[in-house]
Structure formats: structure tokens, C-alpha cells
Design an enzyme around this catalytic site. Sequence first.
Site, PDB file in Angstrom:
ATOM      1  N   TYR A 198      -2.027  -6.422  10.585  1.00 48.26           N
ATOM      2  CA  TYR A 198      -1.648  -6.767   9.211  1.00 48.26           C
ATOM      3  C   TYR A 198      -0.127  -6.782   9.051  1.00 48.26           C
ATOM      4  O   TYR A 198       0.408  -6.389   8.013  1.00 48.26           O
ATOM      5  CB  TYR A 198      -2.321  -5.802   8.216  1.00 48.26           C
ATOM      6  CG  TYR A 198      -3.812  -5.740   8.432  1.00 48.26           C
ATOM      7  CD1 TYR A 198      -4.627  -6.793   8.011  1.00 48.26           C
ATOM      8  CD2 TYR A 198      -4.407  -4.668   9.105  1.00 48.26           C
ATOM      9  CE1 TYR A 198      -5.992  -6.765   8.249  1.00 48.26           C
ATOM     10  CE2 TYR A 198      -5.770  -4.636   9.350  1.00 48.26           C
ATOM     11  CZ  TYR A 198      -6.557  -5.685   8.921  1.00 48.26           C
ATOM     12  OH  TYR A 198      -7.903  -5.670   9.166  1.00 48.26           O
ATOM     13  N   CYS A 222      15.084  -9.762  -3.087  1.00 50.33           N
ATOM     14  CA  CYS A 222      15.425  -9.380  -4.456  1.00 50.33           C
ATOM     15  C   CYS A 222      14.211  -8.809  -5.184  1.00 50.33           C
ATOM     16  O   CYS A 222      13.666  -9.432  -6.108  1.00 50.33           O
ATOM     17  CB  CYS A 222      15.982 -10.584  -5.195  1.00 50.33           C
ATOM     18  SG  CYS A 222      17.353 -11.295  -4.308  1.00 50.33           S
ATOM     19  N   TYR A 239       0.817  -1.223   0.000  1.00 49.11           N
ATOM     20  CA  TYR A 239       0.000   0.000   0.000  1.00 49.11           C
ATOM     21  C   TYR A 239       0.846   1.266   0.000  1.00 49.11           C
ATOM     22  O   TYR A 239       0.302   2.358   0.172  1.00 49.11           O
ATOM     23  CB  TYR A 239      -0.899   0.075   1.238  1.00 49.11           C
ATOM     24  CG  TYR A 239      -1.617  -1.173   1.639  1.00 49.11           C
ATOM     25  CD1 TYR A 239      -2.588  -1.749   0.802  1.00 49.11           C
ATOM     26  CD2 TYR A 239      -1.377  -1.775   2.874  1.00 49.11           C
ATOM     27  CE1 TYR A 239      -3.266  -2.887   1.203  1.00 49.11           C
ATOM     28  CE2 TYR A 239      -2.063  -2.904   3.271  1.00 49.11           C
ATOM     29  CZ  TYR A 239      -3.001  -3.466   2.439  1.00 49.11           C
ATOM     30  OH  TYR A 239      -3.678  -4.572   2.839  1.00 49.11           O
TER      31      TYR A 239
HETATM   32  C1  LIG Z   1     -10.736  -6.719   7.524  1.00 50.35           C
HETATM   33  C2  LIG Z   1     -12.107  -6.713   8.056  1.00 50.35           C
HETATM   34  C3  LIG Z   1     -12.401  -6.111   9.293  1.00 50.35           C
HETATM   35  C4  LIG Z   1     -11.370  -5.382  10.124  1.00 50.35           C
HETATM   36  O1  LIG Z   1     -10.983  -4.189   9.555  1.00 50.35           O
HETATM   37  P1  LIG Z   1     -10.057  -3.171  10.381  1.00 50.35           P
HETATM   38  O2  LIG Z   1      -9.831  -2.056   9.449  1.00 50.35           O
HETATM   39  O3  LIG Z   1      -8.812  -3.888  10.720  1.00 50.35           O
HETATM   40  O4  LIG Z   1     -10.819  -2.771  11.589  1.00 50.35           O
HETATM   41  C5  LIG Z   1     -13.693  -6.217   9.764  1.00 50.35           C
HETATM   42  N1  LIG Z   1     -14.670  -6.848   9.048  1.00 50.35           N
HETATM   43  C6  LIG Z   1     -14.416  -7.419   7.860  1.00 50.35           C
HETATM   44  C7  LIG Z   1     -15.508  -8.108   7.148  1.00 50.35           C
HETATM   45  C8  LIG Z   1     -13.145  -7.367   7.311  1.00 50.35           C
HETATM   46  O5  LIG Z   1     -12.906  -7.922   6.133  1.00 50.35           O
END
Ligand SMILES: *Cc1c(COP(=O)(O)O)cnc(C)c1O
Length: 438
Positions: free
Chosen positions: A392, A362, A336
Amino acid sequence: MHHFHYMDEELFCEEVRVSDVADAVGTPFYLYSHATLTHHFRVFDSAFEEIPHLVCFSVKANSNLAILKLFADLGGGADIVSGGELFRSLKAGIEPQKIVFSGVGKTPQEMREALDAGILMFNVESAQELDLLNTIAGQMGKVAPVSIRVNPDVDPKTHPYISTGLKKNKFGIELEDAIQEYFRTAELENLEVVGISCHIGSQLTEVDPFVDSFSRVKDLVARLREEGIDISYLDLGGGLGITYSDEEPPHPDSYAKRIIQVLKELYTAGVVGAAVGNGLVHARPRDLTLILEPGRVIVGNAGILVTRVLYNKEGVKKRFIIVDAAMNDLARPALYDSYHRIMPVTDPGRKKVAADVVGPICESGDFLARDREDIPDASRGELLAVMSAGAYGFTMSSNYNSRPRVAEVLAKGDELFVVRERESYEELVRGESMPEGI
Ligand SMILES: *Cc1c(COP(=O)(O)O)cnc(C)c1O
């Protein structure tokens, strides 16, 4: 708010000296703060205490068993997106009745596993998924609890890869089509309508998009009630952002306040629950529970990635600080182009320089920080902390370049727990073989 701080010119996580952790487990490693995790969960949870609610931590943000168990002990549930995350959640002691299953591509096997476990609900994202879930539940002699994930078509104003609630995104069912799917669900023998859900994206730094999408979902709840379809769970997803550099996301309290405000309109309109007295809600309606799926906001600033400087190199155009962590350990910058603050582990007052912090992989996309002017001047052998890496981070890591995945360590007061050992070379090739005849 977090528990990474300097004392006597040294970075600490709670009462643990970060350089001592490096001596104990080697580098790179993820380091989490127990107090920060606990504090963030509690703050988020108590922001909604006025109404019936359930906090289902989004497991994909950080799926370490010790961390899931910590949230389970605090009464938390889980938002899962795979059979693997279901396995982890159950193993960590999260109650099946507090698990919601999201995702556009649930496999038949994953559906069976979740039905077996007896989860709270499936957040269904397409008409075909609805039919398959009905068939599988029928084969198992069960009734599957269904919540339809709607796509409210709201712009979360975040990075395009992490916006999910726009018409062009693959997620959810469009609001206009959702009502039809609810009618169908109500007819299908092995399905039961229990909720409605949405999730518009991640790293949101404003409340307005949440309120917009919630208002749209709220209208659908009202319509469904008119049609005699009862909703018990209103799942608003996750997505609240954190401060990586200079973002100013809303505090969970103000986020909760706005959401509760919209929710009360449902109560006072008599759509759900009981409105009494002067039109304000005094009685807690028992029949509508709010579900929240926070990930990043709980764990993001509760973890760092610690890495050691291998080399310094003056390129033609810029300086490269080459470290032993790479894009396989922390993918967010490569994926990102995201910002992570880089802090020195000792001598915090040292000068800052213009540099890229890069790993050994690499790929030119292998950087932890690129074109930056705020990099601590660090020489060979010194430690750097990549901040805000608790969400993440490890969960997105891979073995690319045959790099063993790093250790995860949790500090609690002055205690240190290795909650995931560094992988060994043998583990890298586990399951592989060299059969005769090829
Ligand atoms: C990834 C995700 C979340 C969490 O999102 P955050 O930005 O980490 O709070 C919640 N619900 C669903 C369905 C997701 O895919």
C-alpha cells in the site's frame, strides 16, 4: 525477516548499497528486495502445504508487474479488485484459473473482461451483483463461477478504515442472508456455485478473529452441504499483519496451524472430503481447496521508500525535517496516521531527535512521521529510508501537486533493476488537451 541491513555504516538492500541506488535513479524511490519477496511468499505458501490450497496475492498491496511475475513464477495466483488489476495480473503471467475477483463495485465491463479471461471465481458481494453477473454471463453464453463473500461480523481489532468484516461495513453479504443467496445462485441459469469467501480486515495481529470468522463460515459450508450445495473453494481472504514498530503478529506457520485445525473439523465431521483411520485426516480431500489472499504480509517489509532531506526547520513548537517524498508517494501516514520507522541511510549510530518528517505538499496532513522522538538527526542532502513501505505504498500513490510518481527499483543479490521508471512531466499531462473553443 527482511534483507535491509547495515554494512560498514551504510544501509544495504541485499548486496546493493542504497546510496548507490539514489545516485543511479535519483530520489525519492521505492526499493524492493527480491530475496525478501521470495522468502515471504514461500514461507506463507509452505505453511499450508499440508492441505490443498492456493495463494492468491492481493494485487492492490503491490501491483508492479515484476513483482506479480515473481509470484506467478512461484505458483501464485491473484486476488484482484478491478479490471486494471486483471490486466496487470494477466500481463504478468498469472494463470486466469488462479485469479479471484473481489470487490463491492464490479462494473459490467469488468465482469465481461473477467469472464473472457476465464478466471477461477467471482467473490460476489451483493444480491444485485449476483443478478447482473447472471445476465452478463448469459449474454456471453458463459457460466460464471460464483463464491459469495459473507460478512461474518467479527471485529478484527485493527484500524477502522481497514476493518471490513463488521455488520456496519459495506463488504460482503450477512451470514443470515447468504444461504438465501446461495439458493438463488443455484437456481440462476448462468451462475455456478463454486465457493465461499470472507475477508475481515487488514493488519491483524492476532489469530483469534480469523478463527472466529472461519468457524462461522465453516458452519455455513456444512449447512450448504446439507442442502445439496457443493463448495469447492473456501476463501479466507488476507489480512495477516506485519511489524511496523512493536506489533507482534503471528508467524504464518501459527496462523496456518490454527486455520488447518478448524478446517480438519470439517473433514472429520464428514462434511467434506474423507476422514479415515483414527479420525485424523490422512487422505487429502480433493474436493475442498483453501484460498488465501495475503497482501501486506508478503510485500510490506520487502520494500522501503528512500527520500532525501531538503531542509531542516525549527518550528515554534517542533522541528520539521522536510524531505522530497510526500503523502502523494506514501499515503498511509496521512490516511491512517500509521507508523513507519525512519532509518538513516548512512551512520546508523547517529543520535535520534524529536521531529516531524514532512513532504513538500501544501497540506498539513502531508507527513511521513509525526510527533516522533525516534527520528534520525539528518541534515540537508542526507538520505532517509522509510521502512515497511512495500505494501500500500506505491499502489496508493497519486500525482497530487503535479508530482510525477517515483521510480520503483528491485534489488536481487548485487543486481539492480528499475521495474518502473520515474514519471516525466510529459506523462503528467498525457491525455489532457486544450480544445479550440473553450
Ligand atoms: C485488501 C484485501 C486483501 C489483502 O489484505 P492484506 O491485509 O494486505 O493481506 C485480501 N482480500 C481482499 C478481498 C482485500 O480487499
